[in-house]
Scaffold this active site. Structure first.
Site, PDB file in Angstrom:
ATOM      1  CG  HIS A 157      15.043  20.474  17.955  1.00  0.00           C
ATOM      2  ND1 HIS A 157      14.427  21.562  17.366  1.00  0.00           N
ATOM      3  CD2 HIS A 157      14.930  19.457  17.062  1.00  0.00           C
ATOM      4  CE1 HIS A 157      13.946  21.208  16.180  1.00  0.00           C
ATOM      5  NE2 HIS A 157      14.255  19.939  15.959  1.00  0.00           N
TER       6      HIS A 157
ATOM      7  CG  HIS B 235       5.287  11.782  22.428  1.00  0.00           C
ATOM      8  ND1 HIS B 235       5.856  11.370  21.244  1.00  0.00           N
ATOM      9  CD2 HIS B 235       4.461  10.773  22.818  1.00  0.00           C
ATOM     10  CE1 HIS B 235       5.396  10.161  20.948  1.00  0.00           C
ATOM     11  NE2 HIS B 235       4.544   9.789  21.868  1.00  0.00           N
TER      12      HIS B 235
ATOM     13  CE1 TYR C 272      10.075  15.222  18.925  1.00  0.00           C
ATOM     14  CE2 TYR C 272       9.732  13.380  17.430  1.00  0.00           C
ATOM     15  CZ  TYR C 272      10.113  14.687  17.648  1.00  0.00           C
ATOM     16  OH  TYR C 272      10.538  15.460  16.609  1.00  0.00           O
TER      17      TYR C 272
ATOM     18  CG  ASN D  17      11.072  22.088  12.626  1.00  0.00           C
ATOM     19  OD1 ASN D  17      11.345  22.107  13.824  1.00  0.00           O
ATOM     20  ND2 ASN D  17      11.518  21.158  11.803  1.00  0.00           N
TER      21      ASN D  17
HETATM   22 FE1  HDE Z   1      12.163  15.979  16.002  1.00  0.00          FE
HETATM   23  N1  HDE Z   1      13.129  15.151  17.598  1.00  0.00           N
HETATM   24  N2  HDE Z   1      12.461  14.302  14.928  1.00  0.00           N
HETATM   25  N3  HDE Z   1      11.360  16.855  14.329  1.00  0.00           N
HETATM   26  N4  HDE Z   1      11.923  17.677  17.003  1.00  0.00           N
HETATM   27  C1  HDE Z   1      13.375  15.747  18.755  1.00  0.00           C
HETATM   28  O1  HDE Z   1      13.018  14.781  20.866  1.00  0.00           O
HETATM   29  C2  HDE Z   1      12.819  13.110  15.449  1.00  0.00           C
HETATM   30  C3  HDE Z   1      11.164  16.278  13.126  1.00  0.00           C
HETATM   31  C4  HDE Z   1      11.241  18.778  16.601  1.00  0.00           C
HETATM   32  O2  HDE Z   1      11.830  21.676  22.217  1.00  0.00           O
HETATM   33  C5  HDE Z   1      13.921  14.808  19.795  1.00  0.00           C
HETATM   34  O3  HDE Z   1      12.843  15.466  22.998  1.00  0.00           O
HETATM   35  C6  HDE Z   1      12.763  12.077  14.444  1.00  0.00           C
HETATM   36  C7  HDE Z   1      10.309  17.072  12.308  1.00  0.00           C
HETATM   37  C8  HDE Z   1      11.289  19.800  17.622  1.00  0.00           C
HETATM   38  O4  HDE Z   1      12.046  19.761  23.249  1.00  0.00           O
HETATM   39  C9  HDE Z   1      13.917  13.461  19.068  1.00  0.00           C
HETATM   40  C10 HDE Z   1      12.357  12.715  13.295  1.00  0.00           C
HETATM   41  C11 HDE Z   1       9.982  18.157  13.076  1.00  0.00           C
HETATM   42  C12 HDE Z   1      12.031  19.241  18.656  1.00  0.00           C
HETATM   43  C13 HDE Z   1      13.409  13.834  17.704  1.00  0.00           C
HETATM   44  C14 HDE Z   1      12.157  14.094  13.608  1.00  0.00           C
HETATM   45  C15 HDE Z   1      10.651  18.005  14.328  1.00  0.00           C
HETATM   46  C16 HDE Z   1      12.403  17.921  18.242  1.00  0.00           C
HETATM   47  C17 HDE Z   1      15.217  15.246  20.415  1.00  0.00           C
HETATM   48  C18 HDE Z   1      12.167  12.116  11.929  1.00  0.00           C
HETATM   49  C19 HDE Z   1       9.103  19.345  12.684  1.00  0.00           C
HETATM   50  C20 HDE Z   1      12.422  19.901  19.959  1.00  0.00           C
HETATM   51  C21 HDE Z   1      14.894  15.589  21.847  1.00  0.00           C
HETATM   52  C22 HDE Z   1      11.184  11.151  11.864  1.00  0.00           C
HETATM   53  C23 HDE Z   1       7.740  18.998  12.426  1.00  0.00           C
HETATM   54  C24 HDE Z   1      11.388  19.717  21.009  1.00  0.00           C
HETATM   55  C25 HDE Z   1      13.497  15.296  22.006  1.00  0.00           C
HETATM   56  C26 HDE Z   1      11.773  20.442  22.254  1.00  0.00           C
HETATM   57  C27 HDE Z   1      13.131  17.032  19.038  1.00  0.00           C
HETATM   58  C28 HDE Z   1      13.233  12.916  16.752  1.00  0.00           C
HETATM   59  C29 HDE Z   1      11.772  15.053  12.645  1.00  0.00           C
HETATM   60  C30 HDE Z   1      10.538  18.991  15.360  1.00  0.00           C
HETATM   61  C31 HDE Z   1      15.222  12.714  19.060  1.00  0.00           C
HETATM   62  C32 HDE Z   1      13.107  10.639  14.641  1.00  0.00           C
HETATM   63  C33 HDE Z   1       9.819  16.745  10.886  1.00  0.00           C
HETATM   64  C34 HDE Z   1      10.681  21.178  17.568  1.00  0.00           C
HETATM   65  O5  HDE Z   1      13.041  12.581  19.680  1.00  0.00           O
END
Ligand code: HDE
Length: 729
Positions: free
Chosen positions: A82, A346, A369, A155
Site C-alpha cells: 500500500h 492500525h 501495523y 479494502n
Molecule cells: Fe495490511 N498492511 N496486512 N491488509 N493493509 C499494511 O501497514 C498486513 C490486510 C491494508 O493506507 C502495512 O502501515 C498483514 C488485509 C491497508 O496506510 C502492514 C496482513 C487488509 C493498508 C500490513 C495484512 C489489509 C495496509 C503496510 C495479513 C484488508 C494501508 C504499511 C495478516 C482488510 C494502510 C502499514 C494505509 C497496510 C500488514 C492483510 C488492508 C505491513 C501482516 C486482509 C488498507 O502493516
C-alpha cells in the site's frame, strides 16, 4: 473526556476538532522572512560561503550545511504494501443511535460528527507507481472519536487471498516485482505471483475479484469498501454480535476498461489521486454510507462457511447490509508527506463497543501495523505525529524514545505510585474503560487450520455466476491477459486446473486463449506437506453449491446509475463551432453536476459561430479520451470540417467508442462521426432524429439530445457494445 460529558460538547466544536487540532502544527510561509531551523534570518539562500568567488566552499557555512543535511534525509521508507496512496479529511455522521448493538460513543449520538482521515491506496506498486494498476485498493479510515481512534483498515474487495497471516509475507513476495530484476512494477501479471496462486487454492475466491473490473476502478470515489474480517459489536449489557463492515459509495461502483486502464497509466499515472483531489477542491464531496451486516452470536455456525475465514463473504441476500451512517470527504490534506504519508493506520485501534474475532488473518494483522511503523516512522512515538493523535486526551506511563514531542510533567512514570497521586488513573468499564469481550475459550494450542475453512471454491463460483455477461467476459479476458504474461507454461497449466474447479466454462475459455487444454484433474500442489493448502482430490467432495446460487449485490451491473455528478465530458470543437450547440450541452452537463471541457486543435480560445470567444481547456495533444467519461461533438461548418480532417479528433471518438462510453453529436456534426471506424457498424440508418444505439446519440434538436446524452452518461458504460461488435476493449 468522560462519556457523560460527551453529549454536552458543542457539535460545532466536535465537527472541527481534528481540523483545530492540526492547526497549531501547520505553517504558512506567506509573507514571512526566511530563517534557518534555529530561527536565524537568512540573507542569501542562493550562494554558499566561499573563500573567494571562485574558491572552495567553507565548512563553517551553517546555512548550507543545515539545508543539505535536511535534504539528504527527506525520504522515509515507503510502506511495504500500500505504498502508493492518496488521503483526504472528512466527517462521519451516524443516522441513528445503535445502543442495542454497540456502546461505542460515536455510534450512539447522531448529533456528533466524527472527524475522519481516509487513505486510499494500491497494494503492490511503489510510491510513484501508476494508480490504474490491476490491483486491490486499500480503503483505510481513521475515526477520531471522543473515546479514542478507531481505524477501519479495509479494502475495496470483501475477501482476501489467504486465510492465515502466516502466509502474508509469501503472498507479498510473490506479487511484488521479482527479486532478481525488480520487474514488473505494480503488476500481478508475472510468473511468481501466479506460481504462488496456482499452489494456493484458498486464494480462488479473491483472484476472481482481482480479475474482475473491481480491480480497475473509475475513481476512488466510486469504490465500495469492506472491513473484510468479521468484527464484534459489544453493547452496554456486554452482549456481542458479529459484524461485517461495508462502505457503499453514493456515486455507485464503477470501473474502467482494461485497455483504458493501461492507457491511463501512461497518460495520467495520477488519475485517481487527481480525481479525488479535484472533486474535493470543486466541492463535489465524495460520500459513502457505512453499513453493517449483523450476525447474532447464536448464528455463528448457521452458514456453510466459517465467519472467521477471510476468504468468504456473508452474501447480502443471507444477511442484508443495514446503513448506519454517512462519511463525507470534504477537505484535501495541506501537506502530502505530513498527513497522507505519515498517517499510521492500525487494525488494533479500536474503541469500547467494538472488538475482534479469532479470524487468524485479523489476529496476525494486530501485530503488523504498529511494528511496521517503528522503522517507517522512526521509533515508537509515531502516535504523536499530528495526523495520528487522537482528539481526546491521552495519558499513560509510556515515556521517551526517538523524537518524543510531549513534555511529560512530574516524577512518576509508573503505576501504582504514591508519589504522584497514583495518576494517571485506570478507568472502570462503566466510565468507558476498555474491557475485552470475554469470549469463552476451551482449546488445545495447535498449529492447524479448521476443517471449516476448506471449501475454497463455492464462493469463487458464486461470484463468477453472479456477474453479468460483460463482467464475465472481462474476467475471462483478465485471466487470459495475466496468465498470458506468465512465461512458465506449467504455471499456466496449473492455473487452468484451478479455474476448472471454480467453473468449467471459465477454465475452457481461458485455456483456449492460452492455447492449452483443460486437464481432466487439477494438478496437486507441489508441496504436499502443507496441509492447509489442501489436497485437490478432496475438492470434488467439498464443492457444495452453497445456499445462494447467485448474489445480485456482487454484480456492478446493479449499481447506482442515476447521476452524472463529477463525470467528465469532452466537447470536441474548433473555430466556427455552433455556439448554441456547444453552450446548451455544456450547461446541461454543468447543471447536472458534471464537468465539461472544450478540447480543440490548440490551446487558447476558439471563435464560435456567433463570434464569441470560447476558452479551450485542453488541446488534442494534452487531452486523451481515456481521461473522460463521454464525448460530444457540436455542429458548425468550419469546426466540423476541421475535426473531420483532424486525426486526433477521430482517434478520440474511436477510442471512446472502444471503451464503451456515451458519445453524442449534433446532426450538423454527423460527418465527423461518419469518419470514425465504428460508424458503419451502427445498427440503424441515421436520420434527422435518432438515437443510433444506446450510448450513441445523434440529433438535430439539441435540447432533446442533451436529455438523452445525460441519461447515457449516467449509465457509465455500454459494455454490451463489446462482444457482438468485437470491440477490442
Ligand atoms: Fe495490511 N498492511 N496486512 N491488509 N493493509 C499494511 O501497514 C498486513 C490486510 C491494508 O493506507 C502495512 O502501515 C498483514 C488485509 C491497508 O496506510 C502492514 C496482513 C487488509 C493498508 C500490513 C495484512 C489489509 C495496509 C503496510 C495479513 C484488508 C494501508 C504499511 C495478516 C482488510 C494502510 C502499514 C494505509 C497496510 C500488514 C492483510 C488492508 C505491513 C501482516 C486482509 C488498507 O502493516
Amino acid at each position: 473526556m468522560k462519556k457523560k460529558e460527551l453529549k454536552s460538547v458543542q457539535i460545532e466544536q466536535i465537527t472541527n476538532e481534528k481540523v483545530n487540532a492540526l492547526r497549531p502544527h501547520t505553517a504558512d510561509a506567506a509573507g514571512q522572512e526566511m530563517t534557518t531551523d534555529q530561527g536565524v534570518k537568512i540573507n542569501d539562500d542562493q550562494n554558499s560561503l566561499r573563500s573567494g568567488d571562485r574558491g572552495a566552499t567553507l565548512l563553517e557555512d551553517f546555512i548550507l550545511r543545515e539545508k543539505i543535511m535536511h535534504f539528504d534525509h527527506e525520504r522515509i521508507p515507503e510502506r511495504v504494501v500500500h505504498a502508493r496512496g492518496s488521503g483526504a479529511h472528512g466527517v462521519f455522521k451516524l443516522y441513528k443511535p445503535l445502543p442495542d448493538l454497540t456502546k461505542a460513543g460515536f455510534l450512539n449520538d447522531a448529533l456528533i460528527e466524527t472527524p475522519v482521515f481516509v487513505r486510499f491506496s494500491t497494494v503492490a506498486g511503489s510510491r510513484g507507481s501508476t494508480d490504474l494498476a490491476r490491483d486491490v485498493r486499500g480503503f483505510a479510515v481513521k475515526f477520531y472519536t471522543q473515546e479514542g481512534n478507531f481505524d477501519l483498515v479495509g479494502n475495496n474487495m470483501p475477501v482476501f487471498f489467504i486465510q492465515d497471516a502466516m502466509k502474508f509475507p509469501d503472498l507479498v513476495h510473490a506479487v511484488k516485482p521479482e527479486p532478481h530484476n525488480e520487474i514488473p512494477q505494480a503488476a500481478s501479471a508475472h510468473d511468481t505471483f501466479w506460481d504462488f496462486i496456482s499452489l494456493m487454492p484458498e486464494s480462488a475466491h479473491m483472484i476472481m475479484w482481482l480479475m474482475s473490473d473491481r480491480a480497475i476502478p473509475r475513481s476512488y470515489r466510486m469504490m465500495e469498501g469492506f472491513g473484510v474480517h468479521t468484527f464484534r459489536f459489544i453493547n452496554s449489557k456486554g452482549e456481542s454480535n458479529f459484524i461485517k463492515f461495508h462502505w457503499k459509495p453514493l456515486l455507485g461502483v464503477h470501473s474502467v476498461a482494461w485497455d483504458e486502464a493501461q492507457n491511463i497509466s501512461g497518460k495520467d499515472p495520477d488519475f485517481h489521486r487527481r480525481d479525488l483531489w479535484d472533486a474535493i477542491e470543486s466541492g463535489a464531496f465524495p460520500e459513502w454510507e457505512l453499513g453493517v451486516q449483523v450476525i447474532p452470536e447464536a448464528d455463528e455456525f448457521k452458514f456453510d462457511f466459517d465467519l472467521l475465514d477471510s476468504t468468504k463473504i456473508v452474501p447480502e441476500e443471507l444477511v442484508p447490509v443495514q446503513p448506519i451512517g454517512k462519511m463525507t470527504l470534504n477537505r484535501n490534506p495541506d501537506n502530502f508527506f505530513a498527513e497522507t504519508e505519515q498517517v499510521a493506520f492500525h487494525i488494533g485501534n479500536i474503541v469500547p463497543g467494538i472488538d475482534f474475532t479469532n479470524d487468524p488473518l485479523l489476529q496476525g494483522r494486530l501485530f503488523s501495523y504498529t511494528d511496521t511503523q517503528l522503522i517507517r516512522l522512526g521509533g515508537p512515538n509515531f502516535h504523536e505525529i499530528p495526523i495520528n493523535r487522537p482528539i481526546c486526551p491521552s495519558h499513560n506511563n509510556q515515556r521517551d524514545g526517538f523524537m518524543r514531542q510531549r513534555i511529560d510533567k512530574g516524577r512518576t512514570s509508573y503505576g501504582p505510585n504514591s508519589l504522584g497521586n497514583n495518576d494517571p488513573i485506570q478507568v472502570s468499564e462503566t466510565d468507558g474503560g476498555f474491557k475485552s469481550y470475554q469470549e469463552r475459550i476451551d482449546a488445545r494450542k495447535v498449529r492447524a487450520r479448521s476443517e471449516s475453512f476448506r471449501d475454497h471454491f463455492s464462493q469463487a463460483r458464486l461470484f463468477f455466476r453472479s456477474q453479468s455477461e460483460p463482467e464475465k467476459n472481462h474476467i475471462i479476458d483478465a485471466f487470459s491477459f495475466e496468465l498470458g504474461k506468465v512465461k512458465t507454461v506449467s504455471v499456466r497449466q496449473r492455473m487452468i486446473g484451478l479455474l476448472s474447479l471454480i467453473d468449467k466454462g471459465l477454465a475452457a475459455e481461458v485455456a483456449f486463449a492460452l492455447g492449452l487444454q483443460v486437464p481432466q484433474e487439477a494438478e496437486k500442489p507441489i508441496n504436499k506437506s502443507i496441509p492447509a493448502d489442501g489436497d485437490p482430490s478432496d475438492y470434488e467432495s467439498i464443492q457444495v453449491e452453497g445456499k445462494t446460487k447467485k448474489s445480485e449485490a456482487l454484480s456492478m451491473k446493479n449499481t447506482i446509475k442515476d447521476t452524472i455528478k463529477s463525470r467528465k465530458v469532452a466537447i470536441l470543437a474548433a473555430d466556427g463551432v455552433d455556439a448554441t450547440s456547444l453552450k446548451t450541452i455544456m450547461e446541461a452537463v454543468l447543471v447536472e453536476g458534471g464537468i465539461a471541457h472544450v478540447i480543440a486543435p490548440k490551446l487558447g480560445q476558439i471563435k464560435a459561430s456567433d463570434k464569441t470567444n470560447i476558452s479551450v481547456e485542453e488541446s488534442f495533444l494534452t487531452a486523451s479520451s481515456v481521461l473522460y467519461d463521454a464525448v460530444y461533438v457540436p455542429g458548425g461548418k468550419n469546426s466540423v470540417a476541421t475535426l473531420e480532417a483532424e486525426a486526433n479528433a477521430i482517434h478520440f471518438l474511436n477510442e471512446a467508442f472502444k471503451h464503451c462510453k456515451a458519445i453524442a453529436a449534433d446532426l450538423g456534426a454527423s460527418q465527423v462521426l461518419e469518419a470514425t471506424y465504428f460508424f458503419h457498424k451502427l445498427p440503424q440508418e441515421f436520420s434527422e432524429k435518432t438515437v443510433l444505439e444506446e450510448g450513441i446519440v445523434i440529433e438535430k434538436d439539441i435540447k432533446a439530445l442533451s436529455k438523452k446524452f445525460i441519461k447515457a452518461i449516467a449509465q457509465h458504460r455500454f459494455w454490451e457494445r463489446e462482444k457482438p461488435r468485437q470491440v477490442p476493449a
